[in-house]
Design a protein around this motif. Structure first.
Motif, short mmCIF file in Angstrom:
data_model
loop_
_atom_site.label_atom_id
_atom_site.label_comp_id
_atom_site.label_asym_id
_atom_site.label_seq_id
_atom_site.Cartn_x
_atom_site.Cartn_y
_atom_site.Cartn_z
N LEU A 1 44.77 37.26 39.54
CA LEU A 1 45.14 36.92 40.92
C LEU A 1 43.94 37.07 41.88
O LEU A 1 43.55 36.12 42.55
CB LEU A 1 46.30 37.81 41.39
CG LEU A 1 47.61 37.63 40.59
CD1 LEU A 1 48.66 38.65 41.02
CD2 LEU A 1 48.16 36.21 40.77
N ASP A 2 43.38 38.27 41.92
CA ASP A 2 42.19 38.49 42.76
C ASP A 2 41.12 39.12 41.88
O ASP A 2 40.87 40.32 41.93
CB ASP A 2 42.54 39.40 43.96
CG ASP A 2 43.02 38.59 45.14
OD1 ASP A 2 42.53 37.46 45.32
OD2 ASP A 2 43.89 39.07 45.88
N TYR B 1 47.90 28.01 57.11
CA TYR B 1 47.24 29.28 56.86
C TYR B 1 47.62 29.69 55.44
O TYR B 1 48.80 29.70 55.10
CB TYR B 1 47.69 30.34 57.88
CG TYR B 1 47.35 31.75 57.48
CD1 TYR B 1 46.01 32.14 57.35
CD2 TYR B 1 48.34 32.69 57.21
CE1 TYR B 1 45.69 33.42 56.96
CE2 TYR B 1 48.02 33.98 56.83
CZ TYR B 1 46.70 34.34 56.70
OH TYR B 1 46.38 35.63 56.31
N VAL B 2 46.61 30.00 54.62
CA VAL B 2 46.83 30.23 53.19
C VAL B 2 46.50 31.67 52.82
O VAL B 2 45.33 32.01 52.62
CB VAL B 2 45.98 29.25 52.33
CG1 VAL B 2 46.30 29.43 50.85
CG2 VAL B 2 46.20 27.81 52.76
N PRO B 3 47.52 32.53 52.74
CA PRO B 3 47.28 33.93 52.36
C PRO B 3 47.60 34.19 50.89
O PRO B 3 47.90 35.32 50.53
CB PRO B 3 48.24 34.68 53.28
CG PRO B 3 49.41 33.75 53.42
CD PRO B 3 48.91 32.33 53.22
N LYS C 1 40.50 35.42 53.20
CA LYS C 1 39.34 35.80 52.40
C LYS C 1 39.77 36.70 51.25
O LYS C 1 40.82 37.35 51.38
CB LYS C 1 38.24 36.47 53.24
CG LYS C 1 38.63 37.41 54.36
CD LYS C 1 39.52 38.56 54.16
CE LYS C 1 39.24 39.50 53.01
NZ LYS C 1 40.32 40.52 52.83
N PRO C 2 39.01 36.78 50.16
CA PRO C 2 37.82 35.98 49.87
C PRO C 2 38.19 34.51 49.70
O PRO C 2 39.27 34.21 49.19
CB PRO C 2 37.31 36.57 48.56
CG PRO C 2 38.52 37.13 47.89
CD PRO C 2 39.38 37.64 49.01
N SER D 1 43.07 33.41 43.31
CA SER D 1 43.02 32.47 42.19
C SER D 1 43.79 31.18 42.50
O SER D 1 43.57 30.15 41.87
CB SER D 1 43.60 33.12 40.93
OG SER D 1 44.96 33.46 41.16
N LEU D 2 44.68 31.23 43.48
CA LEU D 2 45.48 30.04 43.83
C LEU D 2 44.85 29.22 44.96
O LEU D 2 45.36 28.17 45.32
CB LEU D 2 46.90 30.46 44.23
CG LEU D 2 47.70 31.26 43.18
CD1 LEU D 2 49.07 31.64 43.72
CD2 LEU D 2 47.86 30.41 41.91
N HIS D 3 43.77 29.74 45.55
CA HIS D 3 43.19 29.07 46.73
C HIS D 3 42.80 27.63 46.44
O HIS D 3 43.10 26.72 47.21
CB HIS D 3 41.98 29.84 47.25
CG HIS D 3 42.35 31.06 48.03
ND1 HIS D 3 41.46 31.78 48.78
CD2 HIS D 3 43.55 31.71 48.19
CE1 HIS D 3 42.06 32.81 49.35
NE2 HIS D 3 43.33 32.79 49.01
N VAL D 4 42.08 27.43 45.31
CA VAL D 4 41.54 26.09 45.08
C VAL D 4 42.67 25.07 44.95
O VAL D 4 42.62 23.99 45.54
CB VAL D 4 40.58 26.07 43.87
CG1 VAL D 4 41.28 26.37 42.56
CG2 VAL D 4 39.82 24.75 43.80
#
Lengths: 381, 381
Positions: free
Chosen positions: B206-207, B103-105, B129-130, B109-112
């Protein structure tokens, strides 16, 4: 009673009902305002009842282009021809020296002619909405009323419900509501085939504004009410309104923007199930109603409020009304008329004409934005 | 308890609560999905509890850039260090062969970076999300998941509440709802001074999507859900969004238009009292909820439906849920993971990634419309 029958019963009450008038409120000791009605539109039935229920008014005369139609209307609505005069012309009512005020439910294209003439004849004017096809015609009406010193009011009933003033108090409460940030309003109903073919509301020569005039009027006035009648800076119509073959609007929407960043949207449609939503969102609270224009119940109406200092499960507040909102409207209008007539010096009250004018101004700007390809159009206040 | 305390208690439950885990559901006889969590964001506390409550999953590992922070998080959330492994790097979790899913919270900007790496390491990805700052980055994540044969889902919890499927049944019912004509969605909350200065959601690095990403995501996904995931033809952002000094969106709105005349609007804001509205209007019925994203109560949620074949006083329908919506989400995700792992042949399920992709596509288009001066922008489906 089946659900379907209950539904039609409700619709009937909304638009056509004239229940027994045996249980009317006692008239005030002093002379009530004597109303004439120009035309036998369906809405006039509801207003007959409202005039009768209102303690300071009485139905005095009604006109139709056909005397037979006017006479039938009188009988169907529980009056005797002795009580209510009938005329086969609108002029007849306007010439009658005993008529104090007229209620005008004629198609919008006829408003300027008959409302101006009524004012010139010294009759106070309660005018069905939309007030006019455009601001220029409304201004002619308002000027005629002002020149003749008669009271003007548009017949937007929900403005006179006690729920409305209670909600106004919430919106004005800096602690409970904070600063207004956003408003959304929606009035739709699904018109049937016959309506879409034949009703005056879809005829360009009668009600050229279509759904925008018939129900968008309520949405716009509700938004202005929530914004404490501050005009928006710009209006941008939504793309792709729906039109009938004659070019009359069947559905449309718009965004309104204020200088302080406040935004509002509305949507009105003849092609969608009955919805009468109003939401206002503030920095500290919010307000929601689902029957703003015509409360689901006649003697009580509720709103939901959410506030930051409570679990945000919104609380419901019910507001009782002793008279239907349309009778409260007539009563308020008649009160202003009587104040005017009382000492012969009091000028007409300008609060209600001002609201009508702002509503018409925004409505015109929505139309202008549609005509200009959904570009933002400025409002000059 | 005072109203104010109740309110903070509610907020706490929404965002931070991790109640006792002594009363957890019994695990299924077969091996549960072992979750790793990348980062100790506040939302991770809620998800710890959800993973524990879900009958087919277990919290296995957690990483923070600081081992001390990760250890504190484990203890604070009622686990012992024996139960949950702690890592001082996200790589540690991704390299652990016993971790099935992450699970990635992390900030968007770090999601990819981390979601792609997780997929490459064979971990199934439940992504907060997003989903990404833009569609290009989301597509890199989705491609990585598809290449590695791992399941992807974005962590939009309300989609997994049983109320959502019951409402879906209403919207799909030609008799009760008819044709969908209009949708309005609104998610706002009033962020405090500290949030507006320091939260990752207002930091461009960041977001970068600000309120549009944090809460507009819900509104857009809700609109697509109501429209049965049919993409709109054009998106037109409302004029004058509010930005912070760094250019991050604090409030904005948009209109969405479909070929068939359907319209939708949404509004999201960090500067307005908590509101979570969703309305869908059809030709024969309508639907209203005021807590669509996070139900006011944890074990039951209601919606209001109006229909033409009933008095239009809307009826309330309550839908009970045995587990909180976030646990139902984890359970559904884990079920898909287990199906995939079961026989080694089942491909990842593409329904949820498809919804994430469409949501991101509309979100990107809103941003494009803002950048192009609020002009309508077409969506190529």
């Amino acid at each position: 009673m089946s659900n379907q029958i209950l539904y039609f019963h409700y619709l009937y009450r909304l638009h056509y009902t004239f229940d027994s008038v045996t249980n009317i409120c006692p008239k005030m000791a002093d002379t009530p305002v004597r109303f004439g009605i120009l035309g036998c539109a369906n809405i006039a039935r509801k207003m007959c009842r409202a005039i009768t229920l209102s303690p300071n008014s009485v139905l005095y005369a009604i006109a139709s282009r056909s005397l037979e139609k006017a006479s039938s209307f009188v009988l169907e609505n529980g009056f005797s021809p002795v009580e209510v005069k009938v005329y086969d012309s609108y002029e007849g009512v306007l010439e009658d020296p005993d008529v104090d005020a007229v209620y005008v439910p004629l198609p919008t294209s006829l408003h300027v002619r008959w409302a101006v003439l009524a004012a010139e004849k010294g009759k106070h004017v309660l005018l069905e909405k939309p007030a006019a096809p455009n601001l220029a015609e409304l201004d002619r009406i308002l000027e005629a009323c002002e020149c003749s010193g008669v009271q003007f009011m548009d017949a937007t009933m929900w403005m006179h419900h006690p729920r409305t003033s209670e909600m106004r108090a919430l919106l004005s409460d800096a602690q409970r509501f904070g600063q207004l940030k956003s408003i959304h309003s929606c009035f739709t109903y699904e018109a049937d085939h016959n309506f879409l073919q034949n009703n005056i509301r879809v005829k360009p020569d009668l009600d050229s504004l279509g759904a925008l005039g018939d129900i968008g009027w309520y949405c716009i006035q509700a938004i202005l009410w929530a914004a404490n009648y501050e005009l928006p800076e710009t209006v941008t119509a939504w793309r792709d309104p729906e039109f009938n073959e004659a070019g009359v609007i069947l559905s449309c929407g718009a965004c309104l923007h204020w200088k302080d960043g406040k935004v509002a949207t509305f949507y009105c449609s003849f092609l969608t199930n009955l919805t009468m939503d109003l939401s206002a969102l503030g920095t500290k609270g919010n307000l929601h109603i689902h029957d703003f224009a015509i409360p689901f119940q006649e003697n009580v109406a509720s709103y939901h409020a959410g506030s930051q200092f409570r679990i945000p499960m919104m609380s419901e507040h019910a507001v009782a009304n002793d008279l239907p909102q349309e009778a409260l409207m007539v009563s308020e209008f008649a009160g202003l008329v009587k104040r005017r007539n009382g000492d012969g010096l009091e000028p007409p009250e300008m609060w209600w004409p001002g609201i009508s004018r702002k509503t018409q101004q925004v409505l015109d700007t929505v139309k202008a934005s549609i005509e200009r390809g959904f570009q933002p159009v400025e409002i000059l206040s």
